[in-house]
Design an enzyme around this catalytic site. Structure first.
Site, short mmCIF file in Angstrom:
data_model
loop_
_atom_site.label_atom_id
_atom_site.label_comp_id
_atom_site.label_asym_id
_atom_site.label_seq_id
_atom_site.Cartn_x
_atom_site.Cartn_y
_atom_site.Cartn_z
CE1 TYR A 197 61.21 63.38 51.97
CE2 TYR A 197 62.77 62.85 53.56
CZ TYR A 197 61.40 62.77 52.97
OH TYR A 197 60.65 61.55 53.72
CE LYS A 201 59.07 64.31 55.46
NZ LYS A 201 57.64 64.10 55.76
N1 LIG Z 1 58.78 55.23 53.07
C1 LIG Z 1 59.86 56.12 54.06
O1 LIG Z 1 60.80 55.37 53.75
C2 LIG Z 1 59.63 57.27 54.68
C3 LIG Z 1 60.50 57.77 55.60
C4 LIG Z 1 60.22 58.61 56.44
C5 LIG Z 1 59.33 59.37 56.09
N2 LIG Z 1 58.60 59.28 55.47
C6 LIG Z 1 57.21 60.29 55.00
O2 LIG Z 1 56.19 59.45 55.23
C7 LIG Z 1 54.93 60.14 54.47
C8 LIG Z 1 54.24 59.15 53.62
O3 LIG Z 1 55.15 58.51 52.65
P1 LIG Z 1 55.06 57.13 52.09
O4 LIG Z 1 56.33 56.30 52.51
O5 LIG Z 1 54.22 56.39 52.48
O6 LIG Z 1 55.27 57.44 50.43
P2 LIG Z 1 54.44 57.25 49.33
O7 LIG Z 1 54.58 57.73 47.98
O8 LIG Z 1 53.85 55.66 49.46
O9 LIG Z 1 52.79 57.88 49.67
C9 LIG Z 1 52.70 59.29 49.64
C10 LIG Z 1 51.37 59.90 49.13
O10 LIG Z 1 51.46 61.26 49.00
C11 LIG Z 1 50.97 61.66 47.70
N3 LIG Z 1 50.95 62.82 47.49
C12 LIG Z 1 52.04 63.29 46.72
N4 LIG Z 1 52.04 64.64 46.47
C13 LIG Z 1 50.91 65.04 47.19
C14 LIG Z 1 50.24 66.20 47.09
N5 LIG Z 1 50.72 67.45 46.54
N6 LIG Z 1 48.94 66.23 47.51
C15 LIG Z 1 48.44 65.22 48.14
N7 LIG Z 1 48.84 64.10 47.97
C16 LIG Z 1 50.15 63.98 47.51
C17 LIG Z 1 51.22 60.55 46.72
O11 LIG Z 1 50.26 60.37 45.72
C18 LIG Z 1 51.06 59.35 47.77
O12 LIG Z 1 50.06 58.69 47.69
C19 LIG Z 1 55.57 61.26 53.69
O13 LIG Z 1 55.50 62.46 54.42
C20 LIG Z 1 57.08 60.84 53.60
O14 LIG Z 1 58.03 61.83 53.68
C21 LIG Z 1 58.43 58.23 54.49
#
Ligand SMILES: NC(=O)c1ccc[n+]([C@@H]2O[C@H](COP(=O)([O-])OP(=O)(O)OC[C@H]3O[C@@H](n4cnc5c(N)ncnc54)[C@H](O)[C@@H]3O)[C@@H](O)[C@H]2O)c1
Length: 354
Positions: A197, A201
């Site tokens: 991961y 990133k």
């Molecule tokens: N929540 C955190 O702490 C955090 C921190 C830093 C970065 N992020 C990043 O933010 C972004 C959104 O994450 P989030 O926290 O909203 O998580 P989340 O799990 O709530 O949402 C992610 C969404 O991506 C979808 N997904 C997964 N695989 C997929 C695929 N192959 N094709 C299409 N959709 C797919 C999932 O079904 C889900 O709806 C991600 O890139 C994550 O890495 C999250």
């Protein structure tokens, strides 16, 4: 080479209504930040087309948001970002559903975290290594590269859009060419338990930094969100246990930072870090310190541009290094050039190969 607007003054408000009339495509929009963006931008009059692998959640979200906001231009399309044709279908659907026939903002948001086999030695009694599952890298980086390529195909074709500019007026610039990346604090710092991961990133950061120095050619602005741990389903129970005691950030603050980027067409090549809300004050030397919640000198904030200067330093270093190498090339003159050309031709003919 870096083409970017000045550091964002977060004390200057933006107007979320500037997204009105824009067509926005979001990957992974059925949950977490994606769902937050869908709600906020639809409520402010944007057309939002979002893709996800979770059909049940995606369909329900589109229906709910249409009902809540009265905005019928909210659509869910099944999309697996790791599948090229699936992403093409999402972009084509967005163009078809867009009232003006183009896309103004693309948000490369889909992401996953979870069990990472990269460092796991496996069963010590087994001699043959098993092929690992690199799904995290596939979704978080290969998927983002497909989205990026498609953004660079469709954004310059957005009818009525002009090259992005720091002098644009966001209130009167409805047509845009904007690509917003979802990095992470793991783009900037090591992520020990999930190296795959962290690597993916960091790769998103590399993509963003490379593009912000060249996307002006297509008139596209690129920006990056780097959230800390935020309360969404991606943060597993195990991670919540490890993080116990330190607050998780809120989706609404990530949505706020993403809305600033999407609404304000003057912002080019910037990044924002989002964490839990804290009460802080800035010292004269620029350092931020925590103050009591009711302190009159404190301000509450969740959004930072903490690492921009670091990047500027390293970008400036690279520029200086390339300047020195160019000067060295000049000093070698035509004789050096001729020598290298003879070497290159000889290499092409199969001589002098190691
Ligand atoms: N929540 C955190 O702490 C955090 C921190 C830093 C970065 N992020 C990043 O933010 C972004 C959104 O994450 P989030 O926290 O909203 O998580 P989340 O799990 O709530 O949402 C992610 C969404 O991506 C979808 N997904 C997964 N695989 C997929 C695929 N192959 N094709 C299409 N959709 C797919 C999932 O079904 C889900 O709806 C991600 O890139 C994550 O890495 C999250």
């Amino acid at each position: 080479m870096v083409r970017q607007s000045p550091p964002i003054d977060l004390s200057i408000p933006y107007d979320a209504a500037w997204v009105k009339g824009k067509t926005i495509l979001i990957t992974g929009g059925a949950s977490g930040f994606g769902a937050g963006f869908v709600r906020k931008w639809a409520a402010n009059g944007a057309t939002v087309i979002f893709g996800d692998i979770n059909v049940e959640k995606g369909d329900k979200l589109a229906r709910d948001v249409q009902k809540e906001t009265g905005n019928n231009n909210v659509h869910f399309v099944y999309c697996d970002v790791t599948d090229w044709q699936s992403q093409v279908n999402l972009f084509k659907a967005a163009v078809k559903l867009s009232p003006h026939g183009g896309i103004d903002t693309v948000v490369a948001n889909a992401g996953i975290a979870g069990n990472d086999p990269i460092q796991q030695p496996g069963n010590m009694d087994v001699a043959e290594p098993a092929k690992p599952d690199f799904k995290v890298a596939d979704v978080n980086f290969n998927g983002v590269m497909y989205t990026t390529h498609l953004a660079f195909f469709y954004l310059p074709r957005n009818p009525g859009s002009k090259d992005c500019s720091t002098n644009s007026d966001p209130a009167t610039t409805p047509r845009d060419r904007h690509l917003l990346f979802l990095g992470s604090l793991a783009s900037l710092a090591p992520f020990p338990i999930q190296p795959q991961y962290g690597a993916a990133k960091h790769a998103v950061l590399g993509l963003f930094r490379s593009l912000r120095s060249s996307s002006f050619v297509q008139g596209v602005r690129v920006n990056l969100l780097c959230p800390y741990f935020i309360d969404t389903p991606i943060v597993t129970t195990a991670a919540r246990v490890v993080l116990a005691g330190s607050a998780l950030g809120k989706v609404e603050d990530v949505v706020d930072a993403g809305t600033r980027f999407t609404a304000d067409s003057r912002i080019l090549g910037r990044s924002l870090v989002i964490g839990p809300k804290v009460n802080v004050k800035q010292l004269e030397n620029g350092e931020w310190v925590l103050v009591a919640k009711d302190s009159p000198e404190g301000q509450e904030r969740a959004v930072w541009e903490a690492y921009a200067e670091d990047w500027e330093d390293s970008d400036a270093f690279c520029r200086a290094l390339v300047g020195i190498l160019n000067a060295a090339q000049k000093a070698r003159g035509w004789t050096g050039w001729a020598k290298d050309m003879v070497g290159a031709v000889a290499y092409g003919l199969g001589f002098n190969r190691g």
